[in-house]
Design an enzyme around this catalytic site. Sequence first.
Site, PDB file in Angstrom:
ATOM      1  N   ASP A 236     -11.125   0.377   5.275  1.00 55.33           N
ATOM      2  CA  ASP A 236     -10.319   0.746   6.289  1.00 55.33           C
ATOM      3  C   ASP A 236     -10.489   2.329   6.433  1.00 55.33           C
ATOM      4  OD1 ASP A 236      -7.902   1.381   7.402  1.00 55.33           O
ATOM      5  OD2 ASP A 236      -6.814   1.768   5.614  1.00 55.33           O
TER       6      ASP A 236
ATOM      7  N   ASP B 172      -9.807   9.142   7.110  1.00 59.68           N
ATOM      8  CA  ASP B 172     -10.539   7.901   7.729  1.00 59.68           C
ATOM      9  C   ASP B 172     -11.970   7.952   8.193  1.00 59.68           C
ATOM     10  OD1 ASP B 172      -8.783   5.700   6.564  1.00 59.68           O
ATOM     11  OD2 ASP B 172      -7.181   6.841   8.007  1.00 59.68           O
TER      12      ASP B 172
ATOM     13  N   GLU C 194       0.913  -1.128  -0.029  1.00 57.44           N
ATOM     14  CA  GLU C 194      -0.209   0.216  -0.161  1.00 57.44           C
ATOM     15  C   GLU C 194       0.905   1.244   0.049  1.00 57.44           C
ATOM     16  OE1 GLU C 194      -2.242   0.267   3.611  1.00 57.44           O
ATOM     17  OE2 GLU C 194      -3.497   2.062   2.918  1.00 57.44           O
TER      18      GLU C 194
ATOM     19  N   HIS D  64      -8.202  -0.246  -0.367  1.00 55.85           N
ATOM     20  CA  HIS D  64      -8.651   0.104   0.935  1.00 55.85           C
ATOM     21  C   HIS D  64      -9.816   1.163   0.612  1.00 55.85           C
ATOM     22  CE1 HIS D  64      -5.616  -1.266   4.036  1.00 55.85           C
ATOM     23  NE2 HIS D  64      -6.259  -2.321   3.296  1.00 55.85           N
TER      24      HIS D  64
ATOM     25  N   ASP E  32      -6.329  12.394   4.822  1.00 62.36           N
ATOM     26  CA  ASP E  32      -6.757  11.223   4.830  1.00 62.36           C
ATOM     27  C   ASP E  32      -7.344  10.813   6.332  1.00 62.36           C
ATOM     28  OD1 ASP E  32      -6.540   8.464   4.406  1.00 62.36           O
ATOM     29  OD2 ASP E  32      -4.480   8.243   5.164  1.00 62.36           O
TER      30      ASP E  32
ATOM     31  N   ASP F 220      -5.190   2.927  -1.609  1.00 66.06           N
ATOM     32  CA  ASP F 220      -6.313   3.548  -0.161  1.00 66.06           C
ATOM     33  C   ASP F 220      -6.823   4.770  -0.944  1.00 66.06           C
ATOM     34  OD1 ASP F 220      -6.926   5.065   1.727  1.00 66.06           O
ATOM     35  OD2 ASP F 220      -6.495   3.341   3.050  1.00 66.06           O
TER      36      ASP F 220
END
Length: 412
Positions: A322, A292, A222, A282, A290, A255
């Site tokens: 993720d 999440d 990743e 992801h 980022d 991701d």
Amino acid sequence: MDRYESAKAMYLDYGVDTDKAIETLKTIPVSMHCWQGDDVTGFDSKEALSGGIQATGNYPGKATTPEELMADIDKVCSLVPGRKKINLHASYAIFENGNYADRNAIKPEHFKKWVDFARDRKMGIDFNPTFFSHPMVKDNLTLSSPDAKVRKFWIEHGRRCIEISQYFAEQTNMPCVMNIWIPDGYKDIPADRIGPRKRFKESLDEILSVPYDKSKVFVTLESKVFGIGLESYTVGSAEFTMNYASKNGIVPLMDNGHYHPTEVVSDKISSLLLFNEKIALHITRGVRWDSDHVVIFDDETKEIAKEIVRNNALDRVFIATDYFDASINRISAWVTGLRSVQKALLYALLEPSNMMKELQDKGEFTRLMTVSEELKTMPFGDIWNEYLRQTGVPADYYSEVEKYEKEVLSKR
Ligand code: RNT
Ligand code: ZN
């Protein structure tokens, strides 16, 4: 006529078979990340979360033991339709009767409880070495550290994780996707960019020199553009990981929180599919960085799903979630994100993609735009509800979440 029948007829006008879409969706595995349940804490160390990632919020009721986390995963699975795999991190090793082992000494036996859990539920397991939240992360570096001792520790961790991944695959009879992500990077402008990347490359070579069955374990790598406190440089950049993966026969992982804000993963999938047998994703939601956030049924998630479906790549793309939100009920965060991925896949399966490709190739861009816009107001919800009905999952999950919070989470 009931709502499903009438919606089905409307999709049929576009040549789309909704029954078939539902059947296909039932077969697509989505790998459910275990770390939404405890804000990426794990069970193996008292260290704070490090590696330039951050879970924000302090909603009560988080899982702090393997039993609690497993109970929460069960609750989530009961509210999420479709096929699931469980995605573990090495930091979720379960040590009993004082059999603690550091990251460079973990063994399959430390994951036996997870295997039992997965097997009972007929689920596969995916895995991740944990290169963060540990005292051997020195100056934010692991596999790329200039200190040979640090590199050796983490190389051994990676090698052990391959062994554990193969154990998962053999015990569950389902392949295990093992993802390597390292946080390594610098807050400020580095004087040497190639040195750390060269060391990372050599460390990866050493990890991958462990013999393993490539039909059972798929190693993915990743990339990331920056982390918190690692703003100026990351060792595992997109160029590094893509080139390493294709030169070494492993799988690139994207991701969608790991790119510059105007770059989209949906546009990258087709290119990667042309040069790789398998790719991995992801799925997350970055808000301004980022961050999440919980995945929702938004445009980019739909566009990512469309690229997988349109390109007939359902069996070539490993799909995993993720994200980690600690500010709301964690069960709901999990369920909402996983359902959103499934919704996006269904939405993509309901697209008359051949007809639309034809319009593009004929240069009929006016019609193409009107069709795409018409599709947005089709009765998608009725097809989704039919899928939930067939898979035996309640449409209203909030009341279930509320009940679980009252009966279980609030007592922790
Ligand atoms: C971090 C990466 C990585 C982690 C998990 C916990 O930015 O996205 O995949 O989120 O390994
Ligand atoms: Zn990720």
